[in-house]
Design a protein around this motif. Structure first.
Motif, short mmCIF file in Angstrom:
data_model
loop_
_atom_site.label_atom_id
_atom_site.label_comp_id
_atom_site.label_asym_id
_atom_site.label_seq_id
_atom_site.Cartn_x
_atom_site.Cartn_y
_atom_site.Cartn_z
N GLU A 271 -22.80 76.43 58.51
CA GLU A 271 -21.92 77.38 57.85
C GLU A 271 -21.30 78.32 58.88
N CYS A 272 -20.00 78.59 58.72
CA CYS A 272 -19.28 79.46 59.65
C CYS A 272 -18.96 80.81 59.01
N GLY A 273 -18.77 81.79 59.84
CA GLY A 273 -18.37 83.11 59.38
C GLY A 273 -17.30 83.69 60.29
N LEU A 274 -16.45 84.54 59.72
CA LEU A 274 -15.44 85.27 60.48
C LEU A 274 -15.46 86.70 59.98
N ILE A 275 -15.97 87.62 60.79
CA ILE A 275 -16.14 89.00 60.37
C ILE A 275 -15.60 89.96 61.43
N PRO B 176 -22.36 85.31 56.80
CA PRO B 176 -20.94 84.93 56.92
C PRO B 176 -20.03 85.69 55.97
N SER B 177 -20.57 86.18 54.85
CA SER B 177 -19.75 86.96 53.92
C SER B 177 -19.63 88.42 54.32
N VAL C 20 -16.21 93.66 57.00
CA VAL C 20 -15.00 92.92 56.62
C VAL C 20 -15.19 91.46 57.01
N SER C 21 -14.91 90.55 56.09
CA SER C 21 -15.05 89.12 56.37
C SER C 21 -13.88 88.38 55.74
N TYR C 22 -13.62 87.19 56.26
CA TYR C 22 -12.53 86.36 55.76
C TYR C 22 -13.02 84.94 55.52
#
Length: 413
Positions: free
Chosen positions: A58-62, A94-95, A117-119
């Motif tokens: 699983e990936c995350g962008l924060i 990730p969220s 903040v996440s996307y």
């Protein structure tokens, strides 16, 4: 173009018309094969973010700035549940939810009140895409080049340009520059006759030159898809008869901020008639460019990075110099080109068209509508066809193209 019109098209901040429009689309932010157990700092649309992958995939962008004391999460480390800050160990999913604060009392619920903040992100075709706009997010378009199984696909970080994103996009529908700028490395010495057609995704630029036989035309169609993409055919210049591209290049220009941009690409080489892989006739690698790339993309230009498995075997030859020429020329226009000083000519009709399309997309968002190319409600396996062409055709077929807007439409009329 007036100064205020240039500002509207070029600025990418969240509170600008152009920035609000860009945030309605999915944009590449990384290469799947390049994201392992080390987080990566990326800058997209003026925001510094950290991209990471958990051990389960699983990936995350924060947001890269830890909400505790401001340390960079890009210097942190990944564990089973998410990304830990290197300073005091705050853990983020990730969220963006804070899951653990090891220096706080065990009974503390303070972590429940902290959310970064996440996307949302999705992986497709070897690239990692992010959506940074308002909910609900549209579907990530399944462009044909990202899902095709009849060839070899190579995703990569293509290049960095110290300029505004529109200077690179302007180049997408400008087929005339190839004859001059790339004259030493491409076969088209004859200036093309150009035609431009609107599509559901954006527009097609048709460059037409004399064919090898009397009564034939050499037709090349490049497809611009709003707001920042291009699909371009690459011919095999060793062949005397061109009946389709030997390689396909699909690119996305992603603004880092108002003054710096990067280009992500997927290069696709179709299998031959017997189902065997064919070589790429286009090879780009940012290590070839002398311009220093600032952080946060410095990591993407090290030779041997997994994102470019074919670099040493394929060699840095031929068409790679085309991107260097494009990069230097686009950067020479300044960090943000003062378009109020330009004098557009008839050969710039494609540039004018793509700018009008971007303006239409900005206006659609201002009205509360989805801009061109945004996908909602399609079947999960829906494939978005992005037409291109690289063929020698008869005069009759060429006239049919002009009547219908593309070879694809002409042949199905």
């Amino acid at each position: 173009m007036k100064v205020e019109e240039n500002e509207e098209l070029t600025r990418v901040g969240a509170d600008t018309p152009g920035g609000r429009m860009l945030r309605r689309y999915w944009h590449p932010v990384g290469v799947s094969a390049d994201l392992r157990d080390t987080p990566k700092l990326v800058k997209v649309l003026g925001e510094e973010l950290v991209l990471f992958r958990k051990p389960d995939g699983e990936c995350g962008l924060i947001d890269s700035r830890c909400p505790h004391r401001g340390a960079s999460l890009a210097a942190g480390y990944v564990d089973q549940q998410g990304l830990r800050c290197p300073y005091h160990g705050w853990l983020f999913s990730p969220s963006g939810q804070c899951l653990d604060q090891p220096c706080e009392p065990a009974e503390s619920r303070f972590k429940d009140r902290i959310r970064q903040v996440s996307y949302p992100i999705e992986e497709l075709g070897g690239l990692i895409f992010a959506y940074m706009g308002p909910a609900p997010a549209p579907m990530l378009p399944r462009l044909d080049v990202l899902v095709a199984s009849n060839g070899t696909r190579r995703p990569a970080f293509a290049r960095y340009v110290p300029s505004n994103w529109l200077q690179m996009v302007d180049n997408h529908q400008d087929p005339t520059h190839t004859t001059v700028l790339h004259r030493e490395v491409q076969p088209w010495l004859q200036p093309p006759e150009c035609h431009y057609f609107d599509t559901e995704l954006g527009s097609i630029a048709v460059a037409v030159r004399d064919g090898p036989e009397q009564g034939t035309r050499y037709v090349r169609e490049v497809h611009f898809f709003a707001p920042n993409g291009m699909k371009v055919p690459i011919p095999d210049t060793t062949e005397k008869t061109i009946q389709g591209p030997s390689t396909i290049r699909c690119v996305w220009v992603v603004p880092m901020d108002d003054y710096n941009s990067v280009e992500w690409e997927v290069v696709f080489a179709p299998f031959d008639a017997d189902g065997r892989p064919t070589p790429f006739n286009y090879d780009a690698d940012p290590t070839l460019y002398e311009m220093p790339v600032p952080q946060p993309f410095q990591e993407y230009i090290r030779p041997g990075t997994p994102a470019y498995p074919d670099y040493f075997s394929g060699g840095a030859k031929g068409a790679t110099v085309i991107l260097r020429q494009d990069t230097l020329t686009q950067a020479s226009q300044g960090r943000l080109q003062p378009r109020e000083l330009e004098h557009l000519a008839s050969s710039d009709r494609g540039v004018m068209k793509s700018r009008r399309i971007i303006k239409e997309c900005i206006d659609a968002v201002a009205r509360g509508e989805d801009p061109r190319g945004v996908v909602r409600g399609a079947p999960a396996d829906h494939v978005v066809e992005v037409e291109i062409a690289e063929e020698i055709v008869s005069e009759q077929e060429f006239q049919a193209l002009l009547a219908h807007g593309s070879l694809y439409k002409a042949r199905r009329a």
